[in-house]
Every structure is written in C-alpha cells, then in structure tokens.
Write an enzyme that holds these catalytic residues in place. Structure first.
Site, PDB file in Angstrom:
ATOM      1  CB  CYS A 199      53.458  78.836  86.593  1.00  7.29           C
ATOM      2  SG  CYS A 199      54.039  77.215  86.071  1.00  7.29           S
ATOM      3  NE  ARG A 244      48.126  62.884  80.494  1.00  7.99           N
ATOM      4  CZ  ARG A 244      48.204  63.684  79.444  1.00  7.99           C
ATOM      5  NH1 ARG A 244      47.204  63.733  78.572  1.00  7.99           N
ATOM      6  NH2 ARG A 244      49.252  64.449  79.242  1.00  7.99           N
ATOM      7  NE  ARG A 249      47.175  72.429  85.595  1.00  8.17           N
ATOM      8  CZ  ARG A 249      48.473  72.145  85.446  1.00  8.17           C
ATOM      9  NH1 ARG A 249      49.118  71.490  86.398  1.00  8.17           N
ATOM     10  NH2 ARG A 249      49.117  72.520  84.365  1.00  8.17           N
ATOM     11  CB  THR A 257      56.812  74.866  91.363  1.00  5.80           C
ATOM     12  OG1 THR A 257      57.043  75.043  89.969  1.00  5.80           O
ATOM     13  CG2 THR A 257      57.087  76.179  92.094  1.00  5.80           C
TER      14      THR A 257
END
Length: 428
Positions: free
Chosen positions: A258, A38, A329, A118
């Site tokens: 999320c 990455r 995801r 989160t």
C-alpha cells in the site's frame, strides 16, 4: 440493511479473504482465486496470511473454488486482486485486467461488479469496464453495473478490521449506488460513505496512503538531518509529541502493498495528464533510499569499531514488510540486504513468520533457522516481530559474537536503559 444479493469475491489474499469471511458469516459466498494451492489451504480451514483464524472458517458459508464458471451463481461480484508496480515503478494492472476478463465471461444482466483493488483515478471506467463489456457482450450502466469501494485492510491489525472500518462506496448510477451501499452496510458496522463518483472513490484511496507516505518521508528526512547533529530522532519526536496536535509518525522502511506502492499510481496518472508531481515523488525518493542509508550507517560503524567490512557477518532479523505479518510483498528490508552484500558483507536473514519458499523465489534469500545462524559482528532488528521484542536483549544479544557487537534497532523498540555491556546501539 438487508439485501438479496449472492456475493462472489475474486481474489482471496490479504484483502479478499477478510471480505469473503465477513459476508460469509451472514450469506452464502463464492470465494474465487486462480491459485489452486491457495484454494486448497482455505478449504482445509487454514490461512497462510494469518488474517483469519481457523475457527472463523467454521462460522462462514463460503464455497472456495478456482473454477470461474461457479461465479455465474452470484450477482454481486467483489474484485480484490493485487495491483502492484513493476520494476520501473509503473502501475501493473495485469492481475486486475486478467480478473476482469475472467469475470466478464461469467456476468449476466442485472449483475453488479465492485472493484476494491487500488488503482489510479479513471482505471475502473477506462481500463476495466471495456474488458467486462467485451467479454460479456453486455453494456455497463444498462445491462450490468459497476462500482468501486477502496479496500482499507491493514494486515496484522486486530483492532481495525473490515467490519469496523468505515466503507467508501461508489457506483455508475444512483440506483446501483444504493444497492452497493446496502450490500456493504449489511456487514460493515462502522457505516458507509457514498462518494459522488467512481473517480472520487479511486482518488480517495490513493491519497490516503500517499499522505502517510509523505509524513513518514518527513520523519526519515529528520533522521538524515539529526544524525548529522548527533541527536537521537526518537528523543526529538518524543519531546515534540507532548504537544496535543503533533502527529505520531515515526521513521522507518516503507514497503508493503500500500504505502510504498499507491503513490506511484497517482503520480503515473498525473504524468499522463501532463503534470509532473514534485512533493509526492520527493517523499518517495527519501523513503526508497532508507535501506541504503541504514546499510551505509552500519558499515561506517563497523569501521569505527575496527571491524573488518568485507567478510564480516551481519544478521538481519525480519524480512517481511512489517511486524507480525508474513507478507513479503515489496519489503524494503531487501534494500538493506543488497547494499550490505555490495560491500562484501556476509548477510544472514532470519524471520519466524516469512515463508522460506516465498523469500527464495521472490528475493533469492535463504531464510536461516536459529540453529544455523553464525555469530555476527552486528545485528539489525529490521522488523520488530513480537517474538524478538518480547524477549528483549536476551533474544538479540545471542546472535552476536560472544554477546558483544553492534545492534541496529531500526524502529527503536528495544529498551535503551538495559543495554548489555559490550553492545553499541544504533537507531533511526
């Protein structure tokens, strides 16, 4: 507002990279990630998440690195690593705690650490701070300070960006809160909301997505009711939407990092505190069951049209968790795939944005190119990428046997007034 802090961002995914870029336009930034591949792609000016365009990298001052020692240069650290759930739908704080260990070894007196990941209310103070203290040998609230500012990144959204979304901030002390607010306010045009405590900010994040999850669950339950009445749910919603205060939610598969995850963080903490949530888990149950529902509806329709089920070919268009993003995801399209396969259906999956290696590694799914797809008895438009929808029925019908068969348009994006002859249309 001006500030003199040097920023580091730990975790350069869908959340961390836009944060680093926003600060990097005005200040020097240390961008850290443990994934060396990455880091290599970001150093070359490429972002595989498609959130940041190549030209934006040239306008920033970011040093991308996988060497944690370089974090020592910064004195304001933003942690933006994933917080997923495990197979049992329990919060997985592994990446967050690992990032805390790495960062704890580098922080020094006067530093501020702000978490954006989160979490359930209390996680920052109860789970993260002890690790920072243990690794650094310093005391939070005295030698260094910790805050929480929930991320509000919406992948693929070109209108609501990091700088244009109001930022909730919180911190251990009033003085550190003012510093945190000043740092974020230097790049966030939409303004700052100062939460009275870290727990309040953590709770605000999880209920934002829990609220959306429950509203979509209501829409999905309406599908289960109206399908039995022979009513098109989208027709009902269009009619009801003419009232000024009717909320414009739509049914569908609820996945991603999320909405399909955050409610489990809240229910997990509630259970620890001795309360068993009813409404939240009920909504989660409905949404988690939509993949199987879609598959079973298609199976029934195949049978009704005298198609064989075992050995039938079904093409699924789209595997990512939402349209026009490459993010795989927690995609719930996989539920449709698995349920169809359990009936002996030959399932083909196509997605122009998803990473083939990621699909193979995460789900064991081999993404096929157009030329490799066999003619199918049915096509499911699972993720309405613009590449599919912009071409309309021409793009969809080419996947069917002789251009005829069943099309399941999950999000009702295809024009019903121009359905080609020989195609049966299904919608949620």
């Amino acid at each position: 507002m001006a500030h003199e802090r040097l920023i580091s961002v730990i975790g350069l995914g869908y959340v961390g990279l836009p944060v680093a870029v926003a600060f990097g336009r005005q200040h020097k930034v240390i961008g850290f990630d443990i994934n060396e591949s990455r880091i290599a792609e970001l150093q070359s000016g490429h972002d595989s998440t498609l959130e940041i365009e190549a030209a934006e990298f040239a306008r920033t001052d970011i040093r991308f690195t996988s060497n944690p020692v370089e974090l020592k240069q910064a004195d304001f650290h933003i942690v933006a690593v994933p917080t997923p759930i495990d197979a049992a739908k329990r919060p997985d704080l592994g990446p967050l705690l690992a990032a805390s260990r790495i960062l704890g070894k580098q922080i020094k007196t006067g530093d501020i650490v702000v978490y954006e990941s989160t979490v359930y209310p209390g996680a920052t103070e109860e789970d993260c701070i002890p690790i920072l203290e243990q690794e650094s040998g310093l005391h939070a609230g005295m030698n260094f300070f910790v805050g929480y500012s929930p991320e509000r990144i919406n992948p693929g959204d070109r209108q609501h960006r990091f700088t244009s979304i109001k930022k909730v901030v919180s911190a251990q002390t009033q003085e550190s809160l003012e510093t945190v607010a000043a740092v974020y306010e230097s790049v966030v045009d939409a303004g700052i909301h100062k939460a009275p405590s870290i727990k309040v900010a953590e709770a605000a994040k999880v209920i934002e997505n829990t609220q959306r999850d429950l509203n979509i669950a209501l829409m999905n339950e309406l599908v289960l009711i109206f399908s039995r009445l022979g009513i098109d749910t989208h027709d009902v919603l269009e009619a009801a939407g003419t009232k000024w205060n009717f909320l414009p939610f739509r049914p569908g598969l609820v996945g991603g990092h999320c909405i399909g995850v955050d409610p489990y963080y809240l229910t997990h903490k509630a259970a620890i505190m001795g309360y068993s949530p009813q409404v939240i888990l009920s909504g989660r149950g409905i949404n988690d069951g939509m993949g199987n529902y879609i598959a079973s509806c298609l199976i029934k329709t195949l049978i009704a049209h005298d198609n064989r089920v075992k050995g039938a070919t079904v093409t699924i268009l789209g595997l990512t968790f939402k349209e026009d993003v490459p993010d795989l995801r927690n995609t719930r399209v996989i539920d449709v795939v698995r349920e169809l396969q359990s009936f002996g259906v030959n399932v083909q999956v196509h997605d122009p944005l998803a990473d083939p290696e990621g699909a193979e590694h995460e789900y064991g799914i081999r993404l096929l190119k157009d030329r490799d797809l066999q003619p199918a008895a049915a096509v499911i438009l699972a993720v309405p990428h613009v590449e599919y929808v912009s071409q309309g029925w021409k793009a969809i019908s080419k996947y069917l046997e002789e251009g005829q068969g069943i099309v399941y348009d999950i999000k009702a994006k295809l024009d019903r007034t121009t359905i080609p002859s020989g195609i049966t249309l299904m919608r949620l």
